[in-house]
Every structure is written in structure tokens, then in C-alpha cells.
Design an enzyme around this catalytic site. Sequence first.
Site, PDB file in Angstrom:
ATOM      1  CD  GLU A  55      -2.699  -1.329   0.422  1.00 13.81           C
ATOM      2  OE1 GLU A  55      -3.110  -0.141  -0.335  1.00 13.81           O
ATOM      3  OE2 GLU A  55      -3.223  -2.273   0.006  1.00 13.81           O
ATOM      4  CB  CYS A  73      -1.472   7.388   1.970  1.00 17.66           C
ATOM      5  SG  CYS A  73      -2.696   6.453   2.721  1.00 17.66           S
TER       6      CYS A  73
HETATM    7  P1  NAD Z   1       8.881   4.753   3.731  1.00 11.85           P
HETATM    8  O1  NAD Z   1       8.842   3.875   2.614  1.00 11.85           O
HETATM    9  O2  NAD Z   1      10.069   5.599   3.693  1.00 11.85           O
HETATM   10  O3  NAD Z   1       9.155   3.645   5.234  1.00 11.85           O
HETATM   11  C1  NAD Z   1       8.014   2.785   5.307  1.00 11.85           C
HETATM   12  C2  NAD Z   1       8.784   1.596   6.031  1.00 11.85           C
HETATM   13  O4  NAD Z   1       9.751   0.802   5.192  1.00 11.85           O
HETATM   14  C3  NAD Z   1       9.477   1.739   7.173  1.00 11.85           C
HETATM   15  O5  NAD Z   1       9.422   0.888   8.084  1.00 11.85           O
HETATM   16  C4  NAD Z   1      10.979   1.652   6.662  1.00 11.85           C
HETATM   17  O6  NAD Z   1      11.717   1.590   7.859  1.00 11.85           O
HETATM   18  C5  NAD Z   1      10.837   0.637   5.714  1.00 11.85           C
HETATM   19  N1  NAD Z   1      11.991   0.595   4.905  1.00 11.85           N
HETATM   20  C6  NAD Z   1      12.957   1.641   4.184  1.00 11.85           C
HETATM   21  N2  NAD Z   1      13.503   1.123   3.445  1.00 11.85           N
HETATM   22  C7  NAD Z   1      13.276  -0.311   3.581  1.00 11.85           C
HETATM   23  C8  NAD Z   1      14.030  -1.301   2.687  1.00 11.85           C
HETATM   24  N3  NAD Z   1      15.134  -1.180   1.802  1.00 11.85           N
HETATM   25  N4  NAD Z   1      13.751  -2.547   2.879  1.00 11.85           N
HETATM   26  C9  NAD Z   1      12.724  -3.008   3.514  1.00 11.85           C
HETATM   27  N5  NAD Z   1      12.067  -2.000   4.353  1.00 11.85           N
HETATM   28  C10 NAD Z   1      12.291  -0.551   4.365  1.00 11.85           C
HETATM   29  O7  NAD Z   1       7.520   5.363   4.224  1.00 11.85           O
HETATM   30  P2  NAD Z   1       7.466   6.430   5.441  1.00 11.85           P
HETATM   31  O8  NAD Z   1       7.944   7.780   4.996  1.00 11.85           O
HETATM   32  O9  NAD Z   1       7.257   5.675   6.514  1.00 11.85           O
HETATM   33  O10 NAD Z   1       5.847   6.738   5.043  1.00 11.85           O
HETATM   34  C11 NAD Z   1       5.171   7.490   4.303  1.00 11.85           C
HETATM   35  C12 NAD Z   1       4.513   6.953   2.870  1.00 11.85           C
HETATM   36  O11 NAD Z   1       3.716   5.792   3.036  1.00 11.85           O
HETATM   37  C13 NAD Z   1       3.811   7.869   2.234  1.00 11.85           C
HETATM   38  O12 NAD Z   1       4.351   7.666   0.926  1.00 11.85           O
HETATM   39  C14 NAD Z   1       2.377   7.650   2.106  1.00 11.85           C
HETATM   40  O13 NAD Z   1       1.656   7.970   0.979  1.00 11.85           O
HETATM   41  C15 NAD Z   1       2.524   5.991   2.401  1.00 11.85           C
HETATM   42  N6  NAD Z   1       1.282   5.534   2.939  1.00 11.85           N
HETATM   43  C16 NAD Z   1       0.493   4.774   2.134  1.00 11.85           C
HETATM   44  C17 NAD Z   1      -0.722   4.078   2.886  1.00 11.85           C
HETATM   45  C18 NAD Z   1      -1.520   3.400   2.071  1.00 11.85           C
HETATM   46  O14 NAD Z   1      -2.500   2.812   2.700  1.00 11.85           O
HETATM   47  N7  NAD Z   1      -1.571   3.404   0.781  1.00 11.85           N
HETATM   48  C19 NAD Z   1      -0.923   4.399   4.169  1.00 11.85           C
HETATM   49  C20 NAD Z   1      -0.110   5.236   4.955  1.00 11.85           C
HETATM   50  C21 NAD Z   1       1.260   5.584   4.371  1.00 11.85           C
END
Ligand code: NAD
Length: 518
Positions: free
Chosen positions: A286, A320
Amino acid sequence: LYGPGRPNSKGANLNIRSQYQPLMDAMATHMDTVYEARPLLAFDVASDPAQTHEVTAPYDRRQRVGTVLWTTKTQAEQALDAAWAAFPRWEATPVGERADILRRFADLMEANMAELMALCSREGGKLLTDGVDEIREAVDFCRYYAVRAEELFAEPTRLPGPTGESNELMMGGKGVFAAISPWNFPVAIFCGQMVATAVAGNTVLAKPAEQTSIVAHRVVELLREAGMPRDVVQLLPGDGPTVGSVLTSDPRVTGVVFTGGTDTAQVINRALANRENAALPTLVAETGGMNAMIVDSTALPEQVVADVIHSAFQSAGQRCSALRVLYLQDDVADRVIQILEGAMAELHVGDPRDLGTDVGPVIDEDARRGLQAHIDRLKGEGRLLAETRLDPAHTAEGTFIAPSAFQIDGIDALEREQFGPVLHIVRYKAQDLDRVIESINGRGYGLTFGVHSRNESFAEEIAQKIRVGNVYVNRNIIGAVVGVQPFGGQGFSGTGPKAGGPHYLLRFATEKTVTINT
Ligand code: NAD
């Protein structure tokens, strides 16, 4: 028009204040606690100053929330060994027992709501009203998935067949799941992923976001108190790429449920695809959105503005689902922008613990810097339409961004999702509507979308043509409710199935058909 449904700073809405007062009093007892979060694994983990990270509050960086001990690569590998070993036992546990753990967990979260809200505020910068929504959603996920799991998993489905043959469809877990979550719903999304994968019979390695690991730690403590075995759900706080590389490279990880940025989802997708000797994985992702709203000339400007303020600036635009691009038909554009400007001038930006605050901080300095660079660029191009004033007395010590609105030429002018309180406005002419819809669909994101119109067939036609996961007509475009508005997008915005919807658990399950010649 005084912001997203909260009292304004001039002391109005005493009602709301009295409604929240008991909760605020209960939260106050958790406002000074200094927490020590750590990996919660199947085995104990020793303290290590080199792996310990300080957490401070986004609204005031001088205030300590606590420390987090990050998971090392070796610990992540050992946690995976334990999860792998626990899977057959957990899968064989009757689904009723698994579902009961979720129900007890939901009760415990409700009983500890004030503490969890205090942590959402201190660690994630959440307003009180956002904190209430957050915990309620987490509780809803638990109770909803508990019921769905019992419906799906309790009994095999009998299927037709010739005389002398019995056919049954049975449901089981898939194996070990990595559940990787973002900071912006540090309880709701974190819990939703964890309980859905676990109740379907999988063991789970939960990786919370770096920024919100303390509240995640408290949540997993409650989950254990509810009876979840410690080798079935394990908490692995830590750096995304470090912990992530273990979780996405080991062939024993059957699937990943991820919520976060589109770029991160693509990194994970590639890592899973590059594994050798691994079964084909499940990836539920997501991701981000570039959510638009179309307003035609029949819309009511006051209602539009109330819903735009709510959609674009609630939670400081860090949802999001938040509105990023508002398309205004020329005939109403001036009037809407004029009212919007007035409403934005009334927004109060500041400490999320204060009931008079409409917009809290953004999550951290990296986020603030990125948003400010985007804002400065648009201001430099002379595109500013409206902006809320920041009062340094309330914002000097934290990472705050003033809500702003800019005129742009179209959604294609945006290179990436701007995850904060920045609204982009595009004027369009009625005869250009098809081109507008084409460009929104062509941009490739497909999460939420709004229409404001009193012409029903117009709204229905657009809702039908637009390629997104959630369409909202004549209301705001955020705040999907579990079991009511299943949530999730398509294209760059996600793989589905929808969280809080009837098909979500199926993605974490295997189906086995057993045919017996009797
Ligand atoms: P992010 O992608 O930076 O991080 C998300 C998670 O991924 C964190 O736990 C992070 O530590 C982990 N991560 C980072 N690099 C990784 C890797 N190489 N391998 C595995 N895990 C890794 O996102 P964020 O800044 O925490 O959240 C904001 C984003 O989330 C926005 O783009 C938002 O739109 C999206 N979001 C989407 C939804 C949805 O339901 N579509 C809901 C909430 C947030």
C-alpha cells in the site's frame, strides 16, 4: 471553516473541550514517561549503547520521548529462525483461539487508549482527534479480522462432485510474513498488518518505522499480554534497509505486507524477485498517492472549502489519502479560492497536545526540509495563492510547515508525492474535463479521489472513469472506516487487496483442495 472540525484558538466549542477533558487528563500521566523500547523477539536481547537511538518529540525537539534499541542483522536472522520454527504449530492452532487473541488485544488497546494516544502525540506529532481515530481504527481492524478469519478458516468449504467423491476447500497460512509499516499510522496500520497476517495462520516479523518504534513497542507488549506467543509475532525496530535486507532476501520469508512510499515498495519488490531458490512470494504493498478532487460549477463553494481543508491539511497533510491536487472549474474557481484563503488564515498551527491546534508538526527535519524546498520553488515561480501564518511562539522548537496552496498547470507538474500540508490547485474549463481525467489517470497513481458536484450524473460518470481505489462524492476524501470503506489503491498506489475489506485475509492464506474417493 475553522479547520478540520476542531475548536478554534479563540476558545469556541467548549463542548469539544469538555468531551476530551477526561481523555486529556488520562494522557497527562503518560506525557513525561521516558520509554525504553527494544526488539521484542522470541529470545531476549541484550542492551547495546551502539545500537540505541534517542527519540524526541516533533513539536519540540528538546523533549525526550525515550530510546529505541535497534535490531541487528544477526538478531533479525535469529528472529526469522524462530518464526520459521513456530509456523506449523501456529497454523495448527484453531482459528477461534487465534481470533480470541485479537479480541483481547482490542480490549487492551481500548483500556490503554490514553497512553497509546499520548505516544502517538509525543512520537508522531498527532493531534488528539487524530489519536482517537488512530486507536479506534486499530481496534476495528482486530475485531473485523477476527470475525473474517473465523468465517474463512473455521470449516472447510464443501464442494460438489460425482457420487463417491468428496471435495473440500481448506484454508491455511502461508508461512512467515514480514510486516513493514510507516510512521503516519503508527498504531492502526502497524496493527492492521500484524493481526491480519497472524490471524490467517502466519508467523510475523513486524518492522515499524524508525520514527515511531516506541508506540509500536508498547502495542506489541499489549499483544503479548493478550496471549500472542512471542515466537508468533516479533517486533524488529531498526533501520529500514538493514532489517529490510534480511526480511526481503531470505527465501524462508513467504510474503511481505508493506505500507509506505512507492519507491520503497519497488526496492522490496526487486529484492524479493532476486532471491534464488525461493518460492514465489506474496507482496501486498500500500503506497503513496497523488490524490485529486474535481469541483464543477454546480458545487457549493463553502462545502467544498470545508472538505478541502479537511482533506488537505488534517494530520498536517501526512495521510496517504490526503488531497494534493484540486481541480476547480473556471466558473467557481475565484469564489472557492477566496473562501479557502480566509479559512486557511484561521488555521492554527502548533502543539498537537493543545485542543486549539488544527495542524501539528510534520514528522521530522528531513520531511520539513523536503517540503520547504518544494514550497520555496513554487513560491519562486510566483504560484502562491494562500498560506497560513506560522507563529514562532508555537512552532520555533519543532518541525512545522505552514499549510499553503499553489496554482499549478496540471498534475503532471508534480514530480512526486508531497507528503505534507501543501495543496495544488488547477483551473479547468468545462470542455477540458476529459483531458483532466485522462491526465489524472495517466499520472499512474490511484489511491483516493473526490468529486464535488450537485449534478448526480456528472459525479457518477467521473467516478466511473477515474482509476483509483476510493472515490468520495461531496465529502472529504480521508478517513476510510474499516468494514465500511475498504481502503487501498492501484497502479503506483498499491497492489490491493483492500485493508479493512472482506478480501484482505485471503491474500495471506493458502487454499488447498482435498479430493477423496470415498
Ligand atoms: P517509507 O517507504 O520511507 O518507509 C516505510 C517502511 O519501510 C519503514 O518501516 C521503513 O523503515 C521501511 N523501509 C525503508 N527502506 C526499506 C528497505 N530497503 N527494505 C525494507 N523496508 C524498508 O515510508 P514512510 O515515510 O514511513 O511513510 C510515508 C509513505 O507511506 C507515504 O508515501 C504514504 O503515502 C505512504 N502510505 C500509504 C498508505 C496506504 O495505505 N496506501 C498508508 C499510509 C502511508
